[in-house]
Write an enzyme that holds these catalytic residues in place. Structure first.
Site, mmCIF file in Angstrom:
data_model
loop_
_atom_site.group_PDB
_atom_site.id
_atom_site.type_symbol
_atom_site.label_atom_id
_atom_site.label_comp_id
_atom_site.label_asym_id
_atom_site.label_seq_id
_atom_site.Cartn_x
_atom_site.Cartn_y
_atom_site.Cartn_z
ATOM 1 C CE LYS A 82 -55.381 45.055 -5.003
ATOM 2 N NZ LYS A 82 -54.812 46.553 -4.702
ATOM 3 C CG ASP B 146 -61.218 46.274 14.133
ATOM 4 O OD1 ASP B 146 -62.269 46.406 14.706
ATOM 5 O OD2 ASP B 146 -60.726 45.088 14.062
ATOM 6 C CE1 TYR C 209 -58.671 36.787 8.217
ATOM 7 C CE2 TYR C 209 -60.829 37.676 9.135
ATOM 8 C CZ TYR C 209 -59.460 37.767 8.618
ATOM 9 O OH TYR C 209 -58.956 39.287 8.913
ATOM 10 C CG ASP D 282 -60.789 41.267 11.018
ATOM 11 O OD1 ASP D 282 -61.209 42.029 11.732
ATOM 12 O OD2 ASP D 282 -60.006 40.478 11.055
ATOM 13 C CG ASP E 127 -55.321 49.274 -2.611
ATOM 14 O OD1 ASP E 127 -56.533 48.995 -3.213
ATOM 15 O OD2 ASP E 127 -54.229 49.419 -3.336
HETATM 16 MG MG LIG Z 1 -52.125 49.473 -2.627
HETATM 17 MG MG LIG Z 2 -61.406 43.237 13.313
#
Ligand SMILES: [Mg+2]
Ligand SMILES: [Mg+2]
Lengths: 352, 352
Positions: free
Chosen positions: B187, B247, B141, B243, B219
């Site tokens: 990851k 959420d 970001y 992020d 994931d």
């Molecule tokens: Mg995956």
């Molecule tokens: Mg968020």
């Protein structure tokens, strides 16, 4: 129609579930007057064992001569400690690259008689029917520079217009075969790649006036997949967001073991495979659940062969068999059917 | 102890919920023999209206002279079309940057009497008690180059050793105050930044032999948050994964409106604020739910003032009030209490 299909059973339960899918495809061919020619080839661990190569040349040649690939599953502890080039999964990665399979399709559909195994409340999970369309060959997993030393690391997330256009086109084509609603995922408030993504989605919209398009930030989508999964039809996403969201979505209906997938390119050529793994501990015992492989075959009919009625017939037979209360041992302790016996029930429905 | 707190009510319901939190903090001070000095300053839309600046100099000066910041909420449609520098949210972003608030803490805790509003099945959602520790100032970001033209776009995801070390240290400190289990998200199979992240987590482990550390791919975490959220204690994650996951996790207990948060730096200075927004449509009506602001004040006691017993007393009073069946109008239609009346119930428990 006549179509050639390369069957890559792979490892573990890959053989028995692709066998089941082939039997179902043969029944469909007979019923609808098609001819499918199957060519069986090696991939993954089986190919490492036989040819010292997870993607042998004969396999590539067969795929090149085919209209689609039906894959079982690859991998297993036996090959996990091989040098990278000889790991089973390399077969899959190289297939995607070799055939430019940039569009990954992951449908998530609730099965009414299995909804009680969902972690979500039944009224939220029932009737879920979404398709995640994920860009599979670009973005931060493949961008350069990607470097790492003891003091710092950098990954790069690039997207070009052609890379985005082709996946956006795919999503619109797919939406036209479904309920004509697309949720395009991005993080346009902070990412430059997301702003280009959003711009291109907005440009393409004009070509598909029937399709309703909504832009939604990735963190918000991660919430909505849990709170209101029924609201989604097609979810269109770049690679990394799709990696996370497709796995998140895969658990919401409680039917993870039943999920099919497709990886396709622009001209419709594609590779179709269950989301589940090789399950070596149950391989060869006629107890594996072939539903995901059979549903993957149905996706092949839809997306590579444009045989929509035939695909629907397979889906109806699979879901109907579940509605009749027939399950393999992963889904019930109460008189489970074997792989072949369950497939036989699907065939009976298909031939009825 | 004597502590200075800058109170930034912000916009919408920010004033009434921070008022409630201040009243509760004053009760705690009285009970435990502390002195909290509150300095009220402007931020966000209110500051744009009064000073033409979403983060006026007086506000920054007050925060610099304080031990912590208690914030209500900022933003609203009134300022959404202002030029970027005069948008309400800029106040928040500039505060984070000005004070180097790199560690975002987002606890998610199930409330037994509200668990029926969870989208998850009750037995999965009940007893959930996790803390997400998210790196807030680095990663994709904020990385450069970030560029975008009609033909291509690039974002850059950089992490340096010091950036990772300080957030990993925070996560271990926090785990030591909780159940001593960390799930570190990455990851690492595809991202270079994730490999450095994993390396540094493994290095730091040696300093905290009591803490159990598990690495899990992002994931896979996105799945586990739905299927087995109780398994998590502290989730440690870089900015973008955090992020998405924070959420996602915020909706699983059905108590989104009750969630507090903190953004802190290494020395313990921090900003505390509810996750909810400004809800301008109900502002000033004494119906807003102050629980998230009060729980944010409790986090301030824990993480900036190291007043663990006092923080626990506030949490017990808030959760006890819910267990007694007292709710504001967002949570019940059956004889809801007003903001002040509900806060009074919390005070009664605190003083009992
Ligand atoms: Mg995956
Ligand atoms: Mg968020």
């Amino acid at each position: 129609m006549e179509k050639r299909v390369t069957v890559l059973a792979g490892d573990g339960i890959g053989k028995e579930v692709t066998d089941a899918a082939v039997v179902v495809l043969e029944a469909v061919a007979k019923k609808y007057g098609h001819m499918f020619r199957f060519d069986h080839q090696l991939v993954g661990g089986a190919a490492v064992d036989a040819k010292n190569n997870p993607l042998p040349e004969e396999t590539v040649a067969s795929c090149e001569a085919s209209d689609a690939i039906l894959l079982g599953a690859v991998g297993g502890p036996k090959w996990d400690h091989n040098p990278p080039a000889l790991r089973a999964e390399q077969g899959l990665l190289r297939l995607r690259k070799q055939f430019d399979l940039f569009a990954n399709l992951r449908p998530v559909k609730a099965v009414s008689t299995l909804i009680q195994s969902s972690p979500l409340k039944e009224d939220i999970a029932k009737d879920v029917d979404m398709m995640i369309v994920r860009e599979l060959t670009g973005g931060v997993y493949f961008g350069t520079p990607s470097l790492y030393n003891d003091e710092e690391a950098v990954d790069t997330m690039p997207y070009s217009r052609p890379e985005i256009e082709r996946i956006v086109d795919k999503a619109f084509e797919i939406a036209m075969k479904r309920n004509k609603r697309i949720t395009s995922v991005d993080k346009a408030n902070v990412l430059a790649t997301s702003r280009l993504w959003r711009q291109i989605v907005d440009e393409k919209k004009a070509q598909y006036p029937e399709v309703e398009v909504r832009h939604q930030l990735v963190d918000s989508v991660a919430m909505s997949i849990i709170t209101s999964p029924k609201d989604f039809d097609v979810i269109l996403t770049e690679n990394m967001f799709g990696d996370i969201l497709s796995d998140e979505a895969s658990v919401i209906t409680g039917s993870l073991g039943l999920l099919p997938s497709a990886s396709i390119r622009s001209d419709g050529f594609g590779m179709y495979e269950p989301v589940h793994g090789t399950a070596p501990e149950i391989a060869g015992q006629n107890i594996a659940n072939p539903a995901a492989a059979i549903l993957s075959a149905a996706m092949m009919l839809t997306y590579s062969f444009d045989m929509l009625e035939e695909a629907q017939a397979i889906e109806d037979a699979v879901y109907g068999t579940f509605e009749d209360g027939y399950f393999t041992g992963d889904l019930t302790k109460d008189q489970p059917l074997g792989t072949k016996e369950w497939t036989e029930k699907v065939l009976q429905r298909l031939q009825a």
